[in-house]
Design a protein around this motif. Structure first.
Motif, PDB file in Angstrom:
ATOM      1  N   UNK A 154       0.832  -1.216   0.000  1.00 45.38           N
ATOM      2  CA  UNK A 154       0.000   0.000   0.000  1.00 45.38           C
ATOM      3  C   UNK A 154       0.863   1.262   0.000  1.00 45.38           C
ATOM      4  N   UNK A 155       1.965   1.246   0.746  1.00 40.39           N
ATOM      5  CA  UNK A 155       2.825   2.428   0.820  1.00 40.39           C
ATOM      6  C   UNK A 155       3.452   2.729  -0.542  1.00 40.39           C
ATOM      7  N   UNK A 156       3.967   1.698  -1.214  1.00 38.09           N
ATOM      8  CA  UNK A 156       4.548   1.925  -2.539  1.00 38.09           C
ATOM      9  C   UNK A 156       3.484   2.369  -3.541  1.00 38.09           C
ATOM     10  N   UNK A 157       2.272   1.845  -3.411  1.00 38.99           N
ATOM     11  CA  UNK A 157       1.184   2.290  -4.295  1.00 38.99           C
ATOM     12  C   UNK A 157       0.854   3.759  -4.070  1.00 38.99           C
ATOM     13  N   UNK A 158       0.872   4.203  -2.813  1.00 36.52           N
ATOM     14  CA  UNK A 158       0.628   5.619  -2.541  1.00 36.52           C
ATOM     15  C   UNK A 158       1.680   6.494  -3.219  1.00 36.52           C
ATOM     16  N   UNK A 159       2.933   6.060  -3.147  1.00 40.96           N
ATOM     17  CA  UNK A 159       3.987   6.847  -3.778  1.00 40.96           C
ATOM     18  C   UNK A 159       3.892   6.769  -5.296  1.00 40.96           C
ATOM     19  N   UNK A 160       3.485   5.624  -5.832  1.00 39.78           N
ATOM     20  CA  UNK A 160       3.309   5.518  -7.279  1.00 39.78           C
ATOM     21  C   UNK A 160       2.265   6.530  -7.760  1.00 39.78           C
ATOM     22  N   UNK A 161       1.157   6.626  -7.033  1.00 38.05           N
ATOM     23  CA  UNK A 161       0.106   7.571  -7.403  1.00 38.05           C
ATOM     24  C   UNK A 161       0.597   9.009  -7.288  1.00 38.05           C
ATOM     25  N   UNK A 185      -1.633 -10.314  -2.883  1.00 38.94           N
ATOM     26  CA  UNK A 185      -2.869 -10.238  -3.657  1.00 38.94           C
ATOM     27  C   UNK A 185      -3.621  -8.991  -3.219  1.00 38.94           C
ATOM     28  N   UNK A 186      -3.642  -7.995  -4.092  1.00 41.12           N
ATOM     29  CA  UNK A 186      -4.227  -6.703  -3.751  1.00 41.12           C
ATOM     30  C   UNK A 186      -4.924  -6.171  -4.996  1.00 41.12           C
ATOM     31  N   UNK A 187      -6.210  -5.928  -4.890  1.00 41.19           N
ATOM     32  CA  UNK A 187      -6.973  -5.493  -6.065  1.00 41.19           C
ATOM     33  C   UNK A 187      -6.515  -4.124  -6.577  1.00 41.19           C
ATOM     34  N   UNK A 188      -6.112  -3.248  -5.656  1.00 36.49           N
ATOM     35  CA  UNK A 188      -5.626  -1.931  -6.080  1.00 36.49           C
ATOM     36  C   UNK A 188      -4.329  -2.064  -6.862  1.00 36.49           C
ATOM     37  N   UNK A 189      -3.444  -2.940  -6.408  1.00 36.53           N
ATOM     38  CA  UNK A 189      -2.196  -3.184  -7.123  1.00 36.53           C
ATOM     39  C   UNK A 189      -2.469  -3.776  -8.497  1.00 36.53           C
ATOM     40  N   UNK A 190      -3.358  -4.750  -8.544  1.00 36.63           N
ATOM     41  CA  UNK A 190      -3.674  -5.382  -9.831  1.00 36.63           C
ATOM     42  C   UNK A 190      -4.240  -4.365 -10.818  1.00 36.63           C
ATOM     43  N   UNK A 191      -5.104  -3.478 -10.335  1.00 35.35           N
ATOM     44  CA  UNK A 191      -5.683  -2.454 -11.206  1.00 35.35           C
ATOM     45  C   UNK A 191      -4.606  -1.478 -11.686  1.00 35.35           C
ATOM     46  N   UNK A 193      -1.395  -2.074 -12.018  1.00 36.49           N
ATOM     47  CA  UNK A 193      -0.518  -2.757 -12.974  1.00 36.49           C
ATOM     48  C   UNK A 193      -1.194  -2.878 -14.337  1.00 36.49           C
ATOM     49  N   UNK A 194      -2.480  -3.190 -14.333  1.00 33.09           N
ATOM     50  CA  UNK A 194      -3.221  -3.279 -15.601  1.00 33.09           C
ATOM     51  C   UNK A 194      -3.234  -1.927 -16.315  1.00 33.09           C
ATOM     52  N   UNK A 195      -3.458  -0.875 -15.545  1.00 37.99           N
ATOM     53  CA  UNK A 195      -3.522   0.470 -16.127  1.00 37.99           C
ATOM     54  C   UNK A 195      -2.159   0.917 -16.661  1.00 37.99           C
ATOM     55  N   UNK A 196      -1.078   0.453 -16.003  1.00 38.36           N
ATOM     56  CA  UNK A 196       0.271   0.883 -16.385  1.00 38.36           C
ATOM     57  C   UNK A 196       0.832   0.110 -17.575  1.00 38.36           C
ATOM     58  N   UNK A 197       0.293  -1.067 -17.846  1.00 37.66           N
ATOM     59  CA  UNK A 197       0.848  -1.935 -18.896  1.00 37.66           C
ATOM     60  C   UNK A 197       0.939  -1.198 -20.235  1.00 37.66           C
ATOM     61  N   UNK A 198       2.143  -1.245 -20.813  1.00 40.48           N
ATOM     62  CA  UNK A 198       2.345  -0.641 -22.124  1.00 40.48           C
ATOM     63  C   UNK A 198       2.455   0.863 -22.137  1.00 40.48           C
ATOM     64  N   UNK A 199       2.549   1.495 -20.953  1.00 42.52           N
ATOM     65  CA  UNK A 199       2.674   2.948 -20.850  1.00 42.52           C
ATOM     66  C   UNK A 199       4.041   3.287 -20.246  1.00 42.52           C
ATOM     67  N   UNK A 200       4.410   4.565 -20.204  1.00 40.51           N
ATOM     68  CA  UNK A 200       5.696   4.941 -19.601  1.00 40.51           C
ATOM     69  C   UNK A 200       5.828   4.586 -18.123  1.00 40.51           C
ATOM     70  N   UNK A 201       4.712   4.298 -17.454  1.00 42.97           N
ATOM     71  CA  UNK A 201       4.792   3.921 -16.033  1.00 42.97           C
ATOM     72  C   UNK A 201       4.722   2.404 -15.837  1.00 42.97           C
TER      73      UNK A 201
END
Length: 303
Positions: A154-161, A185-191, A193-201
């Motif tokens: 969760x902490x790394x996801x906050x910084x990613x955002x 297993x984290x739904x926020x992480x999975x979402x 990662x899906x959103x980032x696929x194929x983008x600069x992030x």
């Protein structure tokens, strides 16, 4: 109400919230908090030499001592005040009172500073309130204290955002890569990662080395605090020595999930060697050089 019955009353309040009886739960929890505050005023006066905490386990106490370097004598109130104020915060959130929820979470953290779930929940409330500085400060504090991989995720996801909002997509990708390493297993992480696929992030656009360099350049860790893993393993040794194999195993697995199997095994050997050298475990129990069930679990269950 006698404080000795506090745990039972908290279970009752939690049951009410599970049944959406939030106003009733809030009323009960406010009464419990009033009783707790009266008890603390009478019996738990903090001084420059003494501080009172409500650490639920030996691990929380040991980790606090090692991480915070607090020189004061630590006294245990022997009541789950951290849980009380965490429940009170939840009741406030469920009734739409975010301001008082923040106050309750601050009190919960005061009673157990090592509870990173409280820290992250409070960080989320600050974000809702528009205070991004405090949101990120609380998130950053999790890196040093987290004993569960899900909290680091969760902490790394906050910084990613946060990095993404600033247009710093490489740094966001590095944070996503770090979050993914914990294999939670984290739904926020999975979402994300899906959103980032194929983008600069996209975290797959970086190597581990590149991601680590980006994180370190920002003053961020690349993973868990090894000191926390050491505390978990020390307490696992102590639990094993007392015959509590289930807790020993659980703590060893938590350490493994934080730092990986190989690092956990290396740290476990250091902890075991130090315990044998000193003759005592973290809780003051005599030890032998024999492998514990917890160590065997770590040997046999790799990530």
């Amino acid at each position: 109400m006698a404080l000795s019955a506090l745990s039972d009353e908290l279970m009752r309040a939690e049951g009410m919230m599970m049944q959406d009886q939030n106003e009733e739960a809030l009323e009960l929890l406010l009464r419990l908090a009033e009783d707790a505050e009266e008890y603390v005023d009478r019996n738990c006066q903090t001084t420059d030499e003494v501080q009172y905490f409500a650490f639920p386990t030996l691990f929380d106490r040991l980790a606090y001592r090692r991480v915070e370097n607090d020189p004061r004598k630590l006294e245990d109130v022997a009541e789950p005040f951290d849980r009380l104020y965490g429940d009170l915060a939840m009741a406030y959130v469920r009734t739409g009172d975010y301001e008082n929820a923040m106050t309750a979470l601050k009190t919960a953290i005061r009673w157990n500073p090592m509870n990173c779930g409280f820290r992250l929940d409070l960080a989320d409330l600050f974000k809702i309130a528009g205070d991004i500085r405090e949101h990120m400060a609380l998130t950053f504090g999790v890196f040093e204290r987290a004993s569960e991989a899900r909290h680091l995720t969760r902490a790394f996801l906050n910084f990613a955002a946060w990095f993404e909002a600033q247009g710093r997509l490489e740094q966001a990708a590095a944070c996503l890569r770090a979050a993914r390493r914990f294999e939670v297993k984290d739904s926020t992480l999975e979402a994300a990662l899906d959103q980032a696929a194929g983008t600069p992030k996209d975290p797959d656009g970086l190597t581990d080395e590149e991601a680590n360099d980006l994180l370190e350049a920002e003053g961020l860790p690349t993973g868990a605090n090894a000191e926390i893993a050491v505390c978990l393993l020390m307490c696992a040794q102590d639990c094993a020595a007392m015959g509590d194999r289930a807790t020993a195993t659980e703590m060893t697995i938590r350490a493994r999930d934080l730092v990986g199997e190989q690092a956990a095994l290396a740290l476990l050997q250091l902890v075991r060697d130090a315990a044998i050298s000193e003759g005592f475990t973290a809780g003051g129990n005599p030890v032998s050089g024999e492998k514990t069930d917890a160590a065997e679990t770590s040997d046999g269950e790799g990530k």
